[in-house]
Design a protein around this motif. Structure first.
Motif, PDB file in Angstrom:
ATOM      1  N   SER A   1      27.195   4.791 -31.237  1.00  0.00           N
ATOM      2  CA  SER A   1      28.289   5.459 -31.772  1.00  0.00           C
ATOM      3  C   SER A   1      29.648   4.632 -31.419  1.00  0.00           C
ATOM      4  CB  SER A   1      28.301   6.890 -30.842  1.00  0.00           C
ATOM      5  OG  SER A   1      27.369   7.713 -31.156  1.00  0.00           O
ATOM      6  N   ALA A   2      29.510   4.094 -30.164  1.00  0.00           N
ATOM      7  CA  ALA A   2      30.835   3.456 -29.698  1.00  0.00           C
ATOM      8  C   ALA A   2      30.810   2.228 -30.651  1.00  0.00           C
ATOM      9  CB  ALA A   2      30.590   2.973 -28.287  1.00  0.00           C
ATOM     10  N   LYS A   3      29.827   1.823 -30.879  1.00  0.00           N
ATOM     11  CA  LYS A   3      29.628   0.376 -31.520  1.00  0.00           C
ATOM     12  C   LYS A   3      30.285   0.488 -33.054  1.00  0.00           C
ATOM     13  CE  LYS A   3      28.875  -3.373 -30.913  1.00  0.00           C
ATOM     14  NZ  LYS A   3      29.589  -4.338 -30.979  1.00  0.00           N
ATOM     15  N   LEU A   4      29.722   1.498 -33.701  1.00  0.00           N
ATOM     16  CA  LEU A   4      29.898   2.138 -35.118  1.00  0.00           C
ATOM     17  C   LEU A   4      31.523   2.316 -35.062  1.00  0.00           C
ATOM     18  CD1 LEU A   4      26.785   3.892 -36.164  1.00  0.00           C
ATOM     19  CD2 LEU A   4      27.206   1.515 -36.679  1.00  0.00           C
ATOM     20  N   ASP A   5      31.976   3.235 -34.177  1.00  0.00           N
ATOM     21  CA  ASP A   5      33.541   3.367 -34.242  1.00  0.00           C
ATOM     22  C   ASP A   5      34.282   2.228 -33.962  1.00  0.00           C
ATOM     23  OD1 ASP A   5      32.545   6.284 -34.822  1.00  0.00           O
ATOM     24  OD2 ASP A   5      32.748   6.708 -32.519  1.00  0.00           O
ATOM     25  N   ALA A   6      33.906   1.289 -33.471  1.00  0.00           N
ATOM     26  CA  ALA A   6      34.691   0.171 -33.234  1.00  0.00           C
ATOM     27  C   ALA A   6      34.405  -1.054 -34.527  1.00  0.00           C
ATOM     28  CB  ALA A   6      34.535  -0.535 -32.020  1.00  0.00           C
ATOM     29  N   LEU A   7      33.568  -0.652 -35.507  1.00  0.00           N
ATOM     30  CA  LEU A   7      33.727  -1.788 -36.424  1.00  0.00           C
ATOM     31  C   LEU A   7      34.782  -2.121 -37.185  1.00  0.00           C
ATOM     32  CD1 LEU A   7      30.320  -0.591 -38.211  1.00  0.00           C
ATOM     33  CD2 LEU A   7      30.511  -2.564 -36.613  1.00  0.00           C
TER      34      LEU A   7
ATOM     35  N   THR B   1      27.887  -8.482 -34.961  1.00  0.00           N
ATOM     36  CA  THR B   1      28.727  -7.298 -34.515  1.00  0.00           C
ATOM     37  C   THR B   1      27.833  -6.257 -34.062  1.00  0.00           C
ATOM     38  OG1 THR B   1      30.238  -8.265 -36.359  1.00  0.00           O
ATOM     39  CG2 THR B   1      30.675  -6.184 -35.207  1.00  0.00           C
ATOM     40  N   VAL B   2      26.749  -6.123 -34.730  1.00  0.00           N
ATOM     41  CA  VAL B   2      25.976  -4.784 -34.535  1.00  0.00           C
ATOM     42  C   VAL B   2      24.370  -4.998 -33.784  1.00  0.00           C
ATOM     43  CG1 VAL B   2      24.881  -2.591 -35.550  1.00  0.00           C
ATOM     44  CG2 VAL B   2      27.260  -3.473 -36.244  1.00  0.00           C
TER      45      VAL B   2
END
Ligand code: HEM
Length: 407
Positions: free
Chosen positions: A124-130, A141-142
């Protein structure tokens, strides 16, 4: 067209440009058990049909995984190399059996339940920071970050040093380093072994924990390892736990870009997410093949295999075999038998981390759908010319909301 007798299915470039699929379709129909007398990896048999691969993997007493016979890849293990590996993936029974048993509990259902919240939080944190409104590389990035973080958690590896896991993983698998920069590769491998040795010493003095190192330390079968086995087991866990899942997460953006209607299907039916994860792993086929070595002269499907011959089991071919997976080149999130894929292998060595790989991909899909996200390719995918691992180097993408506005 190259005659079937002269065909070398292992040419690395085939796996970067996608032409391997045509070659294996031809082998399945004209020569499902095929001998290649000359290749950069030496002579080898190609086994390209689903049932034949299953049969060979079911007979470890006849078809060996042992490092001393060459190991599990078309690229032979060199017993004279300074960074010689031994690992339980490259062992036959009885040695393999007890060692696998030490590691297996790290991937049982209760461990998966325990890990799932932290996987969800990191995803979740990764997707929210894209990045928003711009093209970025999905791989760096992911996919890489999510799978390296997972590996650090499994080993309880110092968080601030986790970038080293990527460096070592890339060094283990790099064909370029194996061929052209062996000293650099060996230096990385020794750095890996040395850092893990320090952690091993620290954890030996501590109470038993649930991380992989602690499980090995407090076991009968993996507590005592010589240098070659220590290096090999760390390398297996790093590459197994990282590259394959990373490349599945990368391959999936290509699949959904080629067939965007499959993303619509998934958003409308999130209950098929587990099936979609299996289909991603079938279609991407992160481990292109495994290899075995014949321990005796044996006749197989009318061909005389000699003791010591190398047999390459092409999962990439079985996963697209027409009578097992109809229209197998097509990516279908609701494919009925997607779970039958051979990407995890078969038999006693079947991937011990399969559940964890599926869980990470499922959670990534769930969290993307929750955010109404759509990821589309914004340029060509760069795949590594590699006959063993389906490595995606980069995948430029744009993310969009369902409403189609670019975020
Ligand atoms: C999509 C992701 C993955 C794929 C496609 C994959 C594929 C494979 C394959 C093909 C094998 C060998 C099977 C055989 O020889 O029959 C294997 C074994 C193994 N995998 Fe995975 N793997 C994945 C994820 C993972 C993860 C997340 C881990 C966790 C650390 C892991 C750890 C291992 C280990 C330790 C073995 C050796 C098992 C044994 O020899 O008994 N793999 N994997």
């Amino acid at each position: 067209m190259t005659s079937i007798a002269m065909l070398d299915p292992s040419l690395p470039s085939r796996f970067a440009d996608g032409s391997a699929y045509e070659v294996f379709a031809r082998l399945r129909s004209e020569a499902p058990v095929h001998y290649c007398a000359e290749s950069r990896f030496g002579p080898f048999w190609s086994i390209s049909l689903y049932d034949d691969i299953v049969e060979i993997e079911s007979k470890p007493q006849l078809f060996s995984s042992e490092a001393k016979h060459g190991g599990v890849s078309i690229i032979d293990v060199d017993p004279a190399a300074s960074a010689y590996f031994e690992s339980f993936i490259m062992m036959d029974p009885p040695h393999h059996t007890g060692k696998r048993r030490v590691i297996a509990p790290a991937f049982n259902p209760s461990e998966m339940a325990r890990l799932s919240q932290s996987i969800r939080d990191r995803t979740s944190a990764k997707l929210d920071a894209l990045p928003r409104g711009e093209t970025f590389d999905w791989v760096s990035t992911v996919s890489i970050d999510l799978t390296i973080d997972m590996l650090a958690i499994l080993f309880d590896f110092p968080w601030e040093e986790r970038h080293k896991l990527r460096l070592w993983s890339d060094a283990i698998t790099s064909l370029d380093m194996i061929a052209n920069r062996p000293e650099e590769r060996v230096a990385h491998l020794f750095a890996m072994a040395s850092r893990f040795h320090e952690l091993w010493q620290e954890r030996s003095a501590a109470a038993p924990g649930s991380d992989l190192l602690s499980m090995m330390i407090h076991s009968n079968d993996l507590a005592q390892m010589d240098a070659a086995e220590f290096m090999g087991n760390m390398a297996t866990l790093i590459v197994g736990g990282n590259d394959t899942t990373r490349n599945s997460m990368s391959g999936m953006v290509e699949a959904f870009s080629l067939w965007p209607e499959e993303w619509d299907k998934l958003c409308a039916n999130p209950e098929i997410i587990p099936n979609a994860a299996s289909e991603i792993i079938r279609w991407q086929c992160p481990a292109i093949h495994m290899r075995r070595t014949a321990l005796e002269d044996v006749e197989f499907r009318g061909h005389q295999i000699r003791k010591g011959d190398k047999l390459v089991l092409w999962y990439i071919s079985a996963n697209r075999q027409e009578d097992v997976f109809p229209d197998g080149d097509r990516f279908l999130v609701d494919r009925q038998n997607a779970r039958r894929h051979l990407s995890f292998g078969y038999g006693i060595h079947r991937c011990v981390g399969a559940r964890l790989a599926e869980l990470q991909i499922q959670i990534l899909l769930e969290e993307m759908i929750k955010r109404n996200m759509r990821v589309s390719l914004a340029g060509p995918v760069d795949r590594e010319p590699h006959p063993f691992l389906a490595i995606v180097n980069s995948a430029p993408v744009m993310t969009m909301f369902k409403s189609s506005s670019i975020i």
